[in-house]
Design a protein around this motif. Structure first.
Motif, short mmCIF file in Angstrom:
data_model
loop_
_atom_site.label_atom_id
_atom_site.label_comp_id
_atom_site.label_asym_id
_atom_site.label_seq_id
_atom_site.Cartn_x
_atom_site.Cartn_y
_atom_site.Cartn_z
N ILE A 55 30.53 64.65 18.08
CA ILE A 55 30.79 64.64 19.52
C ILE A 55 32.27 64.89 19.79
O ILE A 55 32.62 65.61 20.73
CB ILE A 55 30.28 63.33 20.15
N ARG A 58 27.97 69.27 29.55
CA ARG A 58 26.54 69.64 29.54
C ARG A 58 26.32 70.89 28.70
O ARG A 58 25.45 70.93 27.84
CB ARG A 58 26.07 69.88 30.97
N TYR A 97 26.71 70.15 24.96
CA TYR A 97 25.57 69.40 24.43
C TYR A 97 24.34 70.30 24.29
O TYR A 97 23.59 70.17 23.34
CB TYR A 97 25.22 68.21 25.32
N SER A 104 23.15 65.06 22.16
CA SER A 104 23.31 64.17 23.31
C SER A 104 22.70 62.80 23.05
O SER A 104 23.14 61.81 23.63
CB SER A 104 22.70 64.80 24.56
N ARG A 105 21.72 62.71 22.16
CA ARG A 105 21.14 61.40 21.80
C ARG A 105 22.22 60.49 21.23
O ARG A 105 22.30 59.32 21.57
CB ARG A 105 20.02 61.58 20.79
N ALA A 114 25.35 60.67 21.85
CA ALA A 114 26.33 60.35 22.89
C ALA A 114 25.92 59.16 23.74
O ALA A 114 26.77 58.49 24.33
CB ALA A 114 26.55 61.58 23.78
N ALA A 152 24.53 63.07 29.21
CA ALA A 152 23.83 62.92 27.93
C ALA A 152 22.32 62.79 28.13
O ALA A 152 21.53 63.42 27.42
CB ALA A 152 24.38 61.72 27.17
N CYS A 182 20.79 66.18 29.13
CA CYS A 182 20.73 67.09 27.98
C CYS A 182 19.69 66.63 26.96
O CYS A 182 19.01 67.47 26.36
CB CYS A 182 22.11 67.20 27.33
N LEU A 183 19.56 65.34 26.79
CA LEU A 183 18.56 64.83 25.85
C LEU A 183 17.16 65.19 26.33
O LEU A 183 16.32 65.63 25.54
CB LEU A 183 18.69 63.31 25.69
#
Length: 189
Positions: free
Chosen positions: A32, A61, A64, A71-72, A74, A117, A120-121
């Protein structure tokens, strides 16, 4: 990503990786931080703070989304690496320049980063499910709208009536809307 997969990709054993990183969380933080190093932080401008903070979130965004699943990591990250702290510092400077109170600015950074995050996830999970033939779970917009309008109207009057609104938007429309909602809410505090 797992330590075992990374070791395989590097043609080494997982134990070798531990000479460089403490654990998977340490590796996630380094990844990250690497993405954060790519973010361009503007010089805070009180007149343009909303656009500036939106721009930082949009850059994050996009970073990620280049690396699905990152993103997970993050979501549980406490910014301690210099690059992640640099981004938090830049965001804090922008919000303070915009007249946001320090406590509200601090919590807003947390909320904005969590939202980016989480957004994005969700996208990365849907993409992964499509790739791994879990298409039955992934419902396209038209199908979702049909399912919502097929609900019993006497039980779900608002959902059936506003199914089009509930399923509207393309691309990053929802992201942009939510970011504006959060930032505009800060401006009115």
């Amino acid at each position: 990503m797992t330590m075992r997969r990374l070791a395989g990709a590097l043609d080494t054993g997982p134990a070798s990786l531990y000479a460089h990183v403490v654990n998977k969380a340490d590796l996630d933080e380094l990844l990250i931080a690497r993405l954060c190093a790519e973010l361009v932080l503007p010089e805070p401008d009180p007149a343009a703070w909303r656009e500036q903070i939106r721009g930082v979130c949009t850059q994050m965004r996009d970073q990620y989304l280049k690396y699905p699943g990152i993103s997970r990591a993050a979501l549980a990250l406490a910014p301690t690496d210099l690059e992640t702290v640099r981004v938090s510092e830049g965001m804090l400077a922008i919000l303070l320049a915009g007249g946001v109170a320090p406590q509200a600015a601090a919590w807003s950074i947390d909320a904005l980063l969590l939202y980016v995050a989480g957004y994005c996830l969700e996208i990365s999970i849907v993409k992964q499910r499509k790739i791994h033939n879990e298409a039955d779970w992934v419902v396209d917009t038209d199908e979702l709208r049909r399912r919502l309008t097929a609900l019993p109207a006497e039980t779900f009057p608002h959902t059936t009536r506003y199914a089009a609104e509930l399923t509207a938007g393309e691309g990053h429309d929802r992201f942009d809307f939510t970011l504006a909602l959060m930032i505009d809410g800060l401006a009115h505090r």
